[in-house]
Design an enzyme around this catalytic site. Structure first.
Site, short mmCIF file in Angstrom:
data_model
loop_
_atom_site.label_atom_id
_atom_site.label_comp_id
_atom_site.label_asym_id
_atom_site.label_seq_id
_atom_site.Cartn_x
_atom_site.Cartn_y
_atom_site.Cartn_z
N LYS A 74 -9.03 42.60 -3.52
CA LYS A 74 -10.22 41.77 -3.27
C LYS A 74 -10.20 41.08 -1.91
CE LYS A 74 -11.50 40.88 -8.07
NZ LYS A 74 -11.87 39.85 -9.06
N ASP A 111 -17.99 37.43 -8.69
CA ASP A 111 -17.05 36.91 -9.68
C ASP A 111 -17.40 35.49 -10.10
OD1 ASP A 111 -15.36 39.05 -10.18
OD2 ASP A 111 -14.00 38.56 -8.53
#
Length: 277
Positions: A74, A111
Protein backbone atom coordinates in the site's frame (compact mmCIF):
# COMPACT_ATOMS: atom_id res chain seq x y z
CA UNK A 1 -27.19 -15.17 -14.83
CA UNK A 2 -23.50 -15.84 -15.38
CA UNK A 3 -21.66 -13.40 -17.66
CA UNK A 4 -18.88 -14.67 -19.93
CA UNK A 5 -16.13 -12.11 -20.46
CA UNK A 6 -15.06 -11.37 -24.02
CA UNK A 7 -11.83 -10.14 -25.51
CA UNK A 8 -13.12 -6.62 -25.00
CA UNK A 9 -13.64 -7.13 -21.27
CA UNK A 10 -12.67 -4.37 -18.84
CA UNK A 11 -10.01 -5.88 -16.59
CA UNK A 12 -9.22 -4.97 -12.99
CA UNK A 13 -7.94 -6.84 -9.97
CA UNK A 14 -6.36 -6.93 -6.55
CA UNK A 15 -2.65 -7.18 -5.76
CA UNK A 16 -0.95 -8.30 -2.56
CA UNK A 17 1.14 -11.05 -1.00
CA UNK A 18 -0.32 -13.39 0.07
CA UNK A 19 -3.46 -12.94 -2.03
CA UNK A 20 -5.18 -16.35 -2.15
CA UNK A 21 -7.16 -15.48 1.01
CA UNK A 22 -8.61 -12.26 -0.46
CA UNK A 23 -12.38 -12.00 -0.80
CA UNK A 24 -12.10 -9.03 -3.16
CA UNK A 25 -12.43 -11.20 -6.31
CA UNK A 26 -15.56 -12.80 -4.80
CA UNK A 27 -17.14 -9.44 -3.95
CA UNK A 28 -16.29 -7.67 -7.22
CA UNK A 29 -17.10 -10.80 -9.21
CA UNK A 30 -20.59 -10.95 -7.68
CA UNK A 31 -21.19 -7.29 -8.56
CA UNK A 32 -19.88 -7.79 -12.11
CA UNK A 33 -22.23 -10.73 -12.64
CA UNK A 34 -25.24 -8.95 -11.11
CA UNK A 35 -24.61 -5.89 -13.29
CA UNK A 36 -24.13 -7.98 -16.43
CA UNK A 37 -20.79 -6.37 -17.20
CA UNK A 38 -18.26 -7.59 -19.73
CA UNK A 39 -15.48 -7.47 -17.16
CA UNK A 40 -12.95 -9.47 -15.17
CA UNK A 41 -11.51 -8.96 -11.67
CA UNK A 42 -8.40 -11.05 -11.00
CA UNK A 43 -5.87 -11.55 -8.17
CA UNK A 44 -2.16 -10.76 -8.65
CA UNK A 45 0.61 -11.76 -6.26
CA UNK A 46 4.08 -10.40 -7.12
CA UNK A 47 6.86 -12.00 -5.10
CA UNK A 48 8.34 -8.80 -3.72
CA UNK A 49 8.39 -5.03 -4.03
CA UNK A 50 10.51 -4.93 -7.24
CA UNK A 51 8.07 -7.37 -8.84
CA UNK A 52 5.19 -5.16 -7.75
CA UNK A 53 6.88 -2.17 -9.34
CA UNK A 54 7.29 -4.09 -12.62
CA UNK A 55 3.60 -5.00 -12.49
CA UNK A 56 2.58 -1.36 -12.12
CA UNK A 57 4.88 -0.30 -14.97
CA UNK A 58 3.43 -3.00 -17.19
CA UNK A 59 -0.14 -1.88 -16.58
CA UNK A 60 0.49 1.78 -17.43
CA UNK A 61 -1.58 2.89 -20.38
CA UNK A 62 -4.90 1.44 -19.36
CA UNK A 63 -4.70 -2.16 -20.60
CA UNK A 64 -5.83 -2.91 -17.05
CA UNK A 65 -8.31 -0.41 -15.60
CA UNK A 66 -6.86 -0.55 -12.12
CA UNK A 67 -5.88 -2.53 -9.06
CA UNK A 68 -6.96 -2.66 -5.48
CA UNK A 69 -3.81 -2.89 -3.37
CA UNK A 70 -3.43 -4.78 -0.12
CA UNK A 71 -0.51 -5.62 2.19
CA UNK A 72 2.41 -5.27 1.87
CA UNK A 73 2.30 -2.87 -1.10
CA UNK A 74 0.00 0.00 0.00
CA UNK A 75 2.71 2.49 0.84
CA UNK A 76 4.72 1.66 -2.28
CA UNK A 77 1.58 2.01 -4.39
CA UNK A 78 1.31 5.66 -3.39
CA UNK A 79 4.99 6.27 -4.17
CA UNK A 80 4.64 4.78 -7.67
CA UNK A 81 1.67 6.97 -8.63
CA UNK A 82 1.81 10.13 -10.72
CA UNK A 83 -1.11 11.74 -8.93
CA UNK A 84 -3.01 10.98 -5.75
CA UNK A 85 -6.16 12.12 -4.04
CA UNK A 86 -5.84 14.12 -0.79
CA UNK A 87 -7.02 11.15 1.30
CA UNK A 88 -4.23 8.90 0.02
CA UNK A 89 -1.63 11.63 0.52
CA UNK A 90 -2.80 12.21 4.09
CA UNK A 91 -2.91 8.49 4.81
CA UNK A 92 0.54 7.93 3.29
CA UNK A 93 -0.74 4.86 1.48
CA UNK A 94 -3.08 3.81 -1.32
CA UNK A 95 -5.36 0.81 -1.72
CA UNK A 96 -6.46 1.69 -5.26
CA UNK A 97 -4.42 2.39 -8.39
CA UNK A 98 -6.14 3.56 -11.57
CA UNK A 99 -4.31 3.25 -14.92
CA UNK A 100 -5.25 5.99 -17.38
CA UNK A 101 -4.86 5.69 -21.14
CA UNK A 102 -2.33 8.55 -21.22
CA UNK A 103 0.00 6.45 -19.05
CA UNK A 104 -0.68 8.25 -15.78
CA UNK A 105 -1.20 6.22 -12.62
CA UNK A 106 -3.64 7.65 -10.08
CA UNK A 107 -3.63 6.58 -6.43
CA UNK A 108 -6.64 6.67 -4.15
CA UNK A 109 -7.40 5.47 -0.64
CA UNK A 110 -10.85 4.05 0.16
CA UNK A 111 -9.78 2.16 3.31
CA UNK A 112 -10.70 5.01 5.64
CA UNK A 113 -14.08 5.44 4.01
CA UNK A 114 -14.70 1.71 4.40
CA UNK A 115 -13.70 1.74 8.06
CA UNK A 116 -15.92 4.67 9.03
CA UNK A 117 -18.84 3.19 7.04
CA UNK A 118 -18.33 -0.14 8.86
CA UNK A 119 -18.64 1.62 12.24
CA UNK A 120 -21.82 3.33 11.07
CA UNK A 121 -23.17 -0.02 9.88
CA UNK A 122 -22.32 -2.28 12.82
CA UNK A 123 -21.83 0.09 15.78
CA UNK A 124 -24.02 3.12 15.00
CA UNK A 125 -24.38 3.97 18.68
CA UNK A 126 -20.67 4.75 19.02
CA UNK A 127 -19.70 8.43 18.74
CA UNK A 128 -16.25 8.59 17.15
CA UNK A 129 -15.86 12.20 18.27
CA UNK A 130 -16.49 11.62 21.97
CA UNK A 131 -13.34 9.88 23.21
CA UNK A 132 -9.82 8.97 22.00
CA UNK A 133 -9.33 6.13 19.52
CA UNK A 134 -6.63 3.46 19.67
CA UNK A 135 -5.09 1.98 16.52
CA UNK A 136 -3.02 -1.19 16.78
CA UNK A 137 -0.30 -1.33 14.11
CA UNK A 138 1.80 1.15 12.16
CA UNK A 139 1.65 -0.02 8.52
CA UNK A 140 -0.32 1.24 5.53
CA UNK A 141 -3.70 0.11 6.92
CA UNK A 142 -2.94 1.77 10.25
CA UNK A 143 -2.04 5.04 8.52
CA UNK A 144 -5.34 5.03 6.66
CA UNK A 145 -7.18 4.30 9.92
CA UNK A 146 -5.48 7.17 11.76
CA UNK A 147 -6.23 9.61 8.94
CA UNK A 148 -9.89 8.55 8.78
CA UNK A 149 -10.40 8.76 12.54
CA UNK A 150 -8.83 12.23 12.70
CA UNK A 151 -10.96 13.39 9.76
CA UNK A 152 -14.04 11.93 11.48
CA UNK A 153 -13.38 14.17 14.49
CA UNK A 154 -11.60 11.89 16.95
CA UNK A 155 -10.14 14.09 19.73
CA UNK A 156 -7.00 11.93 19.84
CA UNK A 157 -5.65 8.83 18.10
CA UNK A 158 -3.24 6.63 20.04
CA UNK A 159 -1.01 4.38 17.94
CA UNK A 160 0.15 1.16 19.61
CA UNK A 161 2.87 -0.91 17.96
CA UNK A 162 5.38 -3.61 18.91
CA UNK A 163 8.16 -1.38 17.59
CA UNK A 164 7.68 1.99 19.26
CA UNK A 165 9.88 3.69 16.64
CA UNK A 166 7.37 2.79 13.89
CA UNK A 167 4.52 4.20 15.97
CA UNK A 168 6.51 7.39 16.60
CA UNK A 169 7.20 7.78 12.85
CA UNK A 170 3.48 7.54 12.12
CA UNK A 171 2.60 10.02 14.87
CA UNK A 172 5.27 12.43 13.64
CA UNK A 173 3.72 12.32 10.15
CA UNK A 174 0.29 13.30 11.48
CA UNK A 175 1.33 15.69 14.24
CA UNK A 176 -1.35 17.04 16.56
CA UNK A 177 -3.96 14.81 18.19
CA UNK A 178 -1.83 11.65 17.90
CA UNK A 179 0.31 9.79 20.46
CA UNK A 180 2.60 6.76 20.21
CA UNK A 181 2.61 3.84 22.65
CA UNK A 182 4.72 0.71 22.90
CA UNK A 183 2.83 -2.58 23.05
CA UNK A 184 3.96 -3.03 26.65
CA UNK A 185 2.15 0.22 27.46
CA UNK A 186 -1.08 -0.71 25.65
CA UNK A 187 -3.19 -0.78 28.82
CA UNK A 188 -2.49 2.92 29.40
CA UNK A 189 -3.42 3.65 25.77
CA UNK A 190 -6.83 2.01 26.30
CA UNK A 191 -7.73 4.23 29.28
CA UNK A 192 -10.82 6.32 28.48
CA UNK A 193 -10.71 5.22 24.81
CA UNK A 194 -13.93 5.01 22.83
CA UNK A 195 -12.66 2.94 19.91
CA UNK A 196 -10.04 0.23 19.40
CA UNK A 197 -9.04 -0.70 15.83
CA UNK A 198 -6.71 -3.58 15.03
CA UNK A 199 -4.92 -2.63 11.80
CA UNK A 200 -2.07 -5.12 12.24
CA UNK A 201 -2.14 -8.26 10.08
CA UNK A 202 -1.12 -10.48 12.99
CA UNK A 203 -1.85 -8.16 15.87
CA UNK A 204 -1.68 -9.48 19.44
CA UNK A 205 -4.86 -9.93 21.47
CA UNK A 206 -4.85 -7.11 23.97
CA UNK A 207 -6.32 -7.46 27.43
CA UNK A 208 -9.41 -5.27 27.25
CA UNK A 209 -9.80 -4.70 30.99
CA UNK A 210 -8.83 -1.04 30.66
CA UNK A 211 -11.24 -0.36 27.79
CA UNK A 212 -14.29 1.53 29.11
CA UNK A 213 -17.83 0.18 28.89
CA UNK A 214 -19.48 1.01 25.58
CA UNK A 215 -16.21 1.30 23.65
CA UNK A 216 -16.30 -0.31 20.19
CA UNK A 217 -13.71 -2.83 19.00
CA UNK A 218 -12.92 -3.34 15.34
CA UNK A 219 -10.61 -5.88 13.69
CA UNK A 220 -9.70 -5.31 10.03
CA UNK A 221 -8.98 -9.04 9.69
CA UNK A 222 -11.84 -11.10 8.24
CA UNK A 223 -10.23 -14.55 8.30
CA UNK A 224 -11.54 -15.63 10.74
CA UNK A 225 -14.55 -13.33 10.78
CA UNK A 226 -14.70 -13.40 14.58
CA UNK A 227 -11.10 -12.95 15.60
CA UNK A 228 -9.85 -13.58 19.12
CA UNK A 229 -9.93 -9.83 19.71
CA UNK A 230 -13.59 -9.56 18.68
CA UNK A 231 -14.46 -12.61 20.78
CA UNK A 232 -12.82 -10.98 23.80
CA UNK A 233 -14.78 -7.79 23.15
CA UNK A 234 -18.07 -9.69 22.83
CA UNK A 235 -17.33 -11.50 26.10
CA UNK A 236 -17.22 -8.07 27.74
CA UNK A 237 -20.43 -6.99 26.02
CA UNK A 238 -18.69 -4.37 23.87
CA UNK A 239 -19.98 -3.49 20.37
CA UNK A 240 -17.85 -5.03 17.63
CA UNK A 241 -17.13 -4.27 13.97
CA UNK A 242 -15.71 -6.97 11.70
CA UNK A 243 -13.24 -6.70 8.84
CA UNK A 244 -15.71 -7.99 6.26
CA UNK A 245 -17.91 -4.93 6.73
CA UNK A 246 -14.91 -2.69 6.13
CA UNK A 247 -13.82 -4.73 3.10
CA UNK A 248 -17.23 -4.44 1.45
CA UNK A 249 -17.58 -0.73 2.20
CA UNK A 250 -14.12 0.14 0.86
CA UNK A 251 -14.88 -1.96 -2.22
CA UNK A 252 -17.95 0.09 -3.17
CA UNK A 253 -16.11 3.27 -4.25
CA UNK A 254 -13.35 1.08 -5.73
CA UNK A 255 -15.86 -0.74 -7.95
CA UNK A 256 -17.33 2.55 -9.15
CA UNK A 257 -13.88 3.91 -9.99
CA UNK A 258 -12.83 0.72 -11.78
CA UNK A 259 -16.02 -0.03 -13.73
CA UNK A 260 -17.71 3.35 -14.08
CA UNK A 261 -20.89 2.58 -12.16
CA UNK A 262 -22.04 2.00 -8.61
CA UNK A 263 -22.19 -1.65 -7.52
CA UNK A 264 -25.61 -3.28 -7.93
CA UNK A 265 -27.83 -3.59 -4.86
CA UNK A 266 -27.32 -7.24 -3.94
CA UNK A 267 -26.53 -8.96 -0.62
CA UNK A 268 -22.83 -9.23 -1.33
CA UNK A 269 -22.09 -9.93 2.35
CA UNK A 270 -24.03 -13.19 2.07
CA UNK A 271 -21.96 -14.10 -0.98
CA UNK A 272 -18.74 -13.35 0.91
CA UNK A 273 -19.86 -15.28 3.99
CA UNK A 274 -20.60 -18.29 1.82
CA UNK A 275 -17.07 -18.06 0.41
CA UNK A 276 -15.64 -17.83 3.94
CA UNK A 277 -17.18 -21.20 4.79
Amino acid sequence: MSVRATGAARVAGVVGRPIAHSLSPVIHGAWIEAAGLDALYAPFSPQDEPAFERLVRGFRGGVVAGLNVTAPFKERALALSDEADPVAIRAGSANLLLFHEDGHVEARSTDGFGMIAAFAEQAPEVDLTARPAVVLGAGGAAKAAVAALLDAGSPEVRVVNRTIARAEELVFAFGERTRAFALADAERALDYAGVLVNAAAAGPVLALDHLPEGAAVMDMTYRPLKTALLQAAEARGLPTVDGLSMLINQAKPSFEALFGQAPPDIDVRAVALEALK
